[in-house]
Design a protein around this motif. Structure first.
Motif, PDB file in Angstrom:
ATOM      1  N   ALA A   1       4.122   1.491  49.766  1.00 12.15           N
ATOM      2  CA  ALA A   1       4.479   1.213  48.378  1.00 12.15           C
ATOM      3  C   ALA A   1       3.439   0.351  47.674  1.00 12.15           C
ATOM      4  CB  ALA A   1       5.836   0.542  48.311  1.00 12.15           C
ATOM      5  N   ASP A   2       2.698  -0.440  48.410  1.00  7.67           N
ATOM      6  CA  ASP A   2       1.729  -1.343  47.811  1.00  7.67           C
ATOM      7  C   ASP A   2       0.335  -0.742  47.676  1.00  7.67           C
ATOM      8  OD1 ASP A   2       3.086  -4.348  49.327  1.00  7.67           O
ATOM      9  OD2 ASP A   2       3.615  -3.289  47.509  1.00  7.67           O
ATOM     10  N   GLU A   3       0.147   0.542  47.952  1.00 10.89           N
ATOM     11  CA  GLU A   3      -1.164   1.146  47.842  1.00 10.89           C
ATOM     12  C   GLU A   3      -1.483   1.437  46.387  1.00 10.89           C
ATOM     13  OE1 GLU A   3      -1.789   4.444  50.430  1.00 10.89           O
ATOM     14  OE2 GLU A   3      -1.135   3.330  52.182  1.00 10.89           O
ATOM     15  N   TYR A   4      -2.704   1.126  46.003  1.00  7.94           N
ATOM     16  CA  TYR A   4      -3.165   1.332  44.637  1.00  7.94           C
ATOM     17  C   TYR A   4      -4.357   2.281  44.635  1.00  7.94           C
ATOM     18  CZ  TYR A   4      -0.267  -2.620  43.276  1.00  7.94           C
ATOM     19  OH  TYR A   4       0.798  -3.450  43.046  1.00  7.94           O
ATOM     20  N   THR A   5      -4.471   3.059  43.567  1.00  7.65           N
ATOM     21  CA  THR A   5      -5.582   3.975  43.386  1.00  7.65           C
ATOM     22  C   THR A   5      -6.389   3.493  42.185  1.00  7.65           C
ATOM     23  OG1 THR A   5      -4.195   5.784  44.181  1.00  7.65           O
ATOM     24  CG2 THR A   5      -6.199   6.384  42.994  1.00  7.65           C
ATOM     25  N   GLU A   6      -7.699   3.434  42.334  1.00  2.00           N
ATOM     26  CA  GLU A   6      -8.545   2.968  41.238  1.00  2.00           C
ATOM     27  C   GLU A   6      -8.515   3.970  40.087  1.00  2.00           C
ATOM     28  OE1 GLU A   6     -13.016   1.220  40.402  1.00  2.00           O
ATOM     29  OE2 GLU A   6     -12.490   1.883  42.416  1.00  2.00           O
ATOM     30  N   ILE A   7      -8.470   3.433  38.871  1.00  2.00           N
ATOM     31  CA  ILE A   7      -8.500   4.258  37.669  1.00  2.00           C
ATOM     32  C   ILE A   7      -9.628   3.763  36.769  1.00  2.00           C
ATOM     33  CG2 ILE A   7      -6.041   4.835  37.729  1.00  2.00           C
ATOM     34  CD1 ILE A   7      -5.593   2.660  35.574  1.00  2.00           C
ATOM     35  N   LYS A   8      -9.994   4.580  35.792  1.00  2.00           N
ATOM     36  CA  LYS A   8     -10.997   4.169  34.803  1.00  2.00           C
ATOM     37  C   LYS A   8     -10.368   3.129  33.884  1.00  2.00           C
ATOM     38  CE  LYS A   8     -13.251   8.634  34.786  1.00  2.00           C
ATOM     39  NZ  LYS A   8     -13.627   9.802  33.989  1.00  2.00           N
ATOM     40  N   LEU A   9     -11.175   2.223  33.394  1.00  2.00           N
ATOM     41  CA  LEU A   9     -10.652   1.171  32.518  1.00  2.00           C
ATOM     42  C   LEU A   9     -10.021   1.765  31.264  1.00  2.00           C
ATOM     43  CD1 LEU A   9     -13.453  -1.538  32.819  1.00  2.00           C
ATOM     44  CD2 LEU A   9     -11.309  -1.369  34.072  1.00  2.00           C
ATOM     45  N   GLU A  10     -10.508   2.923  30.822  1.00  2.00           N
ATOM     46  CA  GLU A  10      -9.956   3.580  29.637  1.00  2.00           C
ATOM     47  C   GLU A  10      -8.532   4.087  29.884  1.00  2.00           C
ATOM     48  OE1 GLU A  10     -12.993   4.926  31.055  1.00  2.00           O
ATOM     49  OE2 GLU A  10     -14.112   3.427  29.935  1.00  2.00           O
ATOM     50  N   GLU A  11      -8.176   4.298  31.148  1.00  2.00           N
ATOM     51  CA  GLU A  11      -6.844   4.800  31.486  1.00  2.00           C
ATOM     52  C   GLU A  11      -5.795   3.686  31.555  1.00  2.00           C
ATOM     53  OE1 GLU A  11      -7.092   7.108  35.081  1.00  2.00           O
ATOM     54  OE2 GLU A  11      -8.838   8.195  34.363  1.00  2.00           O
TER      55      GLU A  11
END
Length: 98
Positions: A35-45
């Motif tokens: 549940a604590d896993e994060y996926t990197e996103i673009k700053l614009e998102e």
């Protein structure tokens, strides 16, 4: 002699109880990790509500990276002067304590 047999029965009973609980604890720990896993996103998102909340709470902060989890929680890596850290928020810009 009866005390020795009784003591052995108590010890063995305790071990079997631990063996039954251990898999449940491991299952809970694995669920929390997933549940604590994060996926990197673009700053614009990054949602505008989060950017606006950051400007209000930390006007000098600069976002260096942004991440999102499956539950729509956002992790934001920020830098202020010589300090770096991470902040957590929901998609509405409300801060989450982690």
């Amino acid at each position: 002699m009866k005390k020795l047999i009784l003591s052995a029965a108590i010890v063995l009973g305790s071990l079997s109880t631990y063996a039954a609980i251990a898999p449940v604890q491991n299952s809970v720990q694995n669920t929390i990790t997933i549940a604590d896993e994060y996926t990197e996103i673009k700053l614009e998102e990054l949602p505008t509500a989060i950017s606006d909340a950051l400007k209000v709470a930390y006007p000098d902060a600069v976002i260096t990276k942004a991440y999102v989890s499956e539950t729509k929680e956002y992790k934001i890596d920020v830098k202020m002067a010589d300090q770096e850290g991470s902040l957590f928020a929901d998609e509405n810009g409300k801060w989450i304590q982690k």
